[in-house]
Structures are given as structure tokens and as C-alpha cells.
Design an enzyme around this catalytic site. Structure first.
Site, PDB file in Angstrom:
ATOM      1  N   GLU A  55     -61.816  40.146  -0.134  1.00  0.00           N
ATOM      2  CA  GLU A  55     -62.605  40.826  -1.165  1.00  0.00           C
ATOM      3  C   GLU A  55     -64.091  40.565  -0.949  1.00  0.00           C
ATOM      4  O   GLU A  55     -64.925  41.475  -1.050  1.00  0.00           O
ATOM      5  CB  GLU A  55     -62.169  40.327  -2.544  1.00  0.00           C
ATOM      6  CG  GLU A  55     -63.008  40.875  -3.687  1.00  0.00           C
ATOM      7  CD  GLU A  55     -62.933  39.987  -4.916  1.00  0.00           C
ATOM      8  OE1 GLU A  55     -63.843  40.096  -5.755  1.00  0.00           O
ATOM      9  OE2 GLU A  55     -61.987  39.187  -5.028  1.00  0.00           O
ATOM     10  N   ASP A  67     -66.668  43.566  -0.140  1.00  0.00           N
ATOM     11  CA  ASP A  67     -67.785  43.811  -1.048  1.00  0.00           C
ATOM     12  C   ASP A  67     -69.082  44.003  -0.267  1.00  0.00           C
ATOM     13  O   ASP A  67     -69.885  44.886  -0.568  1.00  0.00           O
ATOM     14  CB  ASP A  67     -67.909  42.636  -2.020  1.00  0.00           C
ATOM     15  CG  ASP A  67     -69.120  42.757  -2.923  1.00  0.00           C
ATOM     16  OD1 ASP A  67     -69.121  43.625  -3.810  1.00  0.00           O
ATOM     17  OD2 ASP A  67     -70.077  41.973  -2.743  1.00  0.00           O
ATOM     18  N   ASP A 110     -60.775  44.398  -7.240  1.00  0.00           N
ATOM     19  CA  ASP A 110     -60.821  43.314  -6.244  1.00  0.00           C
ATOM     20  C   ASP A 110     -59.939  43.642  -5.035  1.00  0.00           C
ATOM     21  O   ASP A 110     -60.330  43.413  -3.879  1.00  0.00           O
ATOM     22  CB  ASP A 110     -60.346  41.997  -6.866  1.00  0.00           C
ATOM     23  CG  ASP A 110     -61.345  41.432  -7.868  1.00  0.00           C
ATOM     24  OD1 ASP A 110     -62.474  41.950  -7.929  1.00  0.00           O
ATOM     25  OD2 ASP A 110     -60.987  40.484  -8.592  1.00  0.00           O
ATOM     26  N   GLU A 112     -61.564  46.260  -2.776  1.00  0.00           N
ATOM     27  CA  GLU A 112     -62.574  45.668  -1.900  1.00  0.00           C
ATOM     28  C   GLU A 112     -61.916  44.872  -0.778  1.00  0.00           C
ATOM     29  O   GLU A 112     -62.409  44.875   0.357  1.00  0.00           O
ATOM     30  CB  GLU A 112     -63.513  44.771  -2.705  1.00  0.00           C
ATOM     31  CG  GLU A 112     -64.460  45.543  -3.606  1.00  0.00           C
ATOM     32  CD  GLU A 112     -65.429  44.645  -4.339  1.00  0.00           C
ATOM     33  OE1 GLU A 112     -66.584  45.066  -4.549  1.00  0.00           O
ATOM     34  OE2 GLU A 112     -65.035  43.513  -4.714  1.00  0.00           O
TER      35      GLU A 112
END
Length: 235
Positions: A53, A57, A126, A129
């Protein structure tokens, strides 16, 4: 992490929806492994999707920054930052995750699954990502960028993912020299704790100018502000 045949077939179906085939399928499994699942299965901490994640991101922010920079040449740095934030926020990413039913494929602990985790915005965003991070590791930046473009950026306008509506509404009211304060009032709160729907009205003085609903109070406030902006623009 080994998978039974049915699990393999399930993840292959997800790959088709994602329009990406993993050279290393274990990366996809890793991206979908929530911390509750890893804990329940007594796996090491690096087997949940939190590190992926983190990586996803960063890739998402870079791709989105390039997109808004090119698509909106007249926007200032501050406005570009607002626009990017609205695209990569939890509400947006969870909506994109629902487009290909990502929740059905999540590996969750029993408690998390039973409490509605498969449809929780924070878990979905989450995991989304983490999937981006997995694609980046598996197929490189170009494939990750194509995935982000297809499932987020190409649908930006259709999903109304623009600026922070509450901030824009506040600026409109200030520009009209209206000295009355905006108020956001909770109208109703329905549904079980894990799947509540909030309805909120935004008012100027005693006049209601917009109303919105959402799974969080913040989302409902944004929708109410968006409705108010549309109403004010028509007038």
C-alpha cells in the site's frame, strides 16, 4: 503463499477484470491480504498488504500529479494540490475498487469479514493502492500507470472527482460577501454500525441550500456542499 485450485481460478477472474495478468501471482495475493488475515493465519508482518500500500500510494501520487499538471494547465499549484487530493482520497479509491468488486477477493480475518470489512472504504482504498504497488513490482511503472489511468483517471469526470466541495462553497459564500456562516446539520443516521448511511444538510442561516448522503459524515458533507454549489450556479 500457496493457493488451492479454486482460489487460483478466483484470482484469475480478478486479473481479467483488472485487465492485467501477473507474472508473479503471489504479488496479487499479497496485495489482497489484510493485516487481520495475516494475524489470524499467524503469518509474519511483511505478509500483509501494508508495505505494498505504501509503495502503491507513491506510484499513484506521481501518476496523478502528472495527469493534473498536463490536463489543467491554468490551475495554480494550490489548486492542483486540491485536485490531486480529491482524486487519491479514500472515498474515490474505494469507489474505484468497487467497480471491479475488489471486496469479494480480499483475504480478511473472520472477525473483519463478519463486521463488513469487504465493503469498508478504508480497507478497499488501502487494498486498491496495494494492488497498484503489486502491479508496479510485477510489471513496472508503465503497467501501473496504465492501470491507474484506466480505473481512476479516465473516469474522473464521470465520478465528479474534483475539488474539495466544502472549500469551494465557502469561497463562493465569501465572494458574495454573505456574512452568515455555513452550517452542516446531521439529518439522519441509518443502518448498522459497520454500514451506516449519514444524511447531512448544509444551511446558510436558516435556509437549507444542499443535502447529501454518504457512508461517513465527511462524505455526506461533501455531497451536500456539491449539491449546494450546483444550486447556486443555476441561480
Amino acid at each position: 503463499m500457496k493457493l488451492r485450485k479454486k482460489s487460483n481460478e478466483k484470482f484469475m477472474a480478478l486479473e481479467q477484470k483488472m485487465n492485467y495478468h501477473f507474472a508473479d501471482p503471489s504479488l496479487l495475493v499479497h496485495a489482497l491480504s489484510h493485516s487481520s488475515y495475516a494475524n489470524e493465519m499467524r503469518l509474519s508482518k511483511d505478509k500483509n498488504n501494508e508495505r505494498l500500500e505504501f509503495l502503491g500510494d507513491a506510484v499513484l501520487e506521481l501518476v496523478t500529479s502528472e495527469y493534473v499538471y498536463k490536463e489543467y494547465p491554468d490551475l495554480s499549484e494550490g489548486d492542483l494540490t486540491k485536485l490531486r487530493a480529491s482524486i487519491v482520497c479514500e472515498q474515490t479509491l474505494s469507489a474505484c475498487a468497487r467497480d471491479f468488486h475488489l471486496g469479494e477477493y480480499l483475504l480478511l480475518g473472520k472477525g473483519e469479514a463478519n463486521s463488513g470489512g469487504r465493503d469498508r472504504d478504508s480497507i478497499l482504498s488501502d487494498a486498491f493502492e496495494a494492488v497498484i504497488g503489486a502491479i508496479y513490482l510485477d510489471g513496472g511503472f508503465t503497467n501501473a500507470k496504465e492501470f491507474i489511468t484506466q480505473f481512476i483517471l479516465e473516469d474522473v469526470k464521470n465520478k465528479d472527482l474534483f475539488f474539495d466541495s466544502k472549500t469551494i462553497l465557502q469561497e463562493i459564500i465569501q465572494n458574495e460577501n454573505n456574512k452568515q456562516k455555513l452550517r452542516y446539520n446531521l439529518i439522519s443516521e441509518t443502518g448498522p454500525d459497520h454500514n451506516k448511511i449519514f444524511t447531512i444538510a448544509v444551511c446558510i442561516g436558516n435556509e437549507e441550500i444542499g443535502r447529501g448522503s454518504g457512508r461517513t459524515k465527511k462524505a455526506a458533507e461533501q455531497e451536500a456542499a456539491n449539491q449546494a454549489i450546483q444550486k447556486l450556479q443555476k441561480n
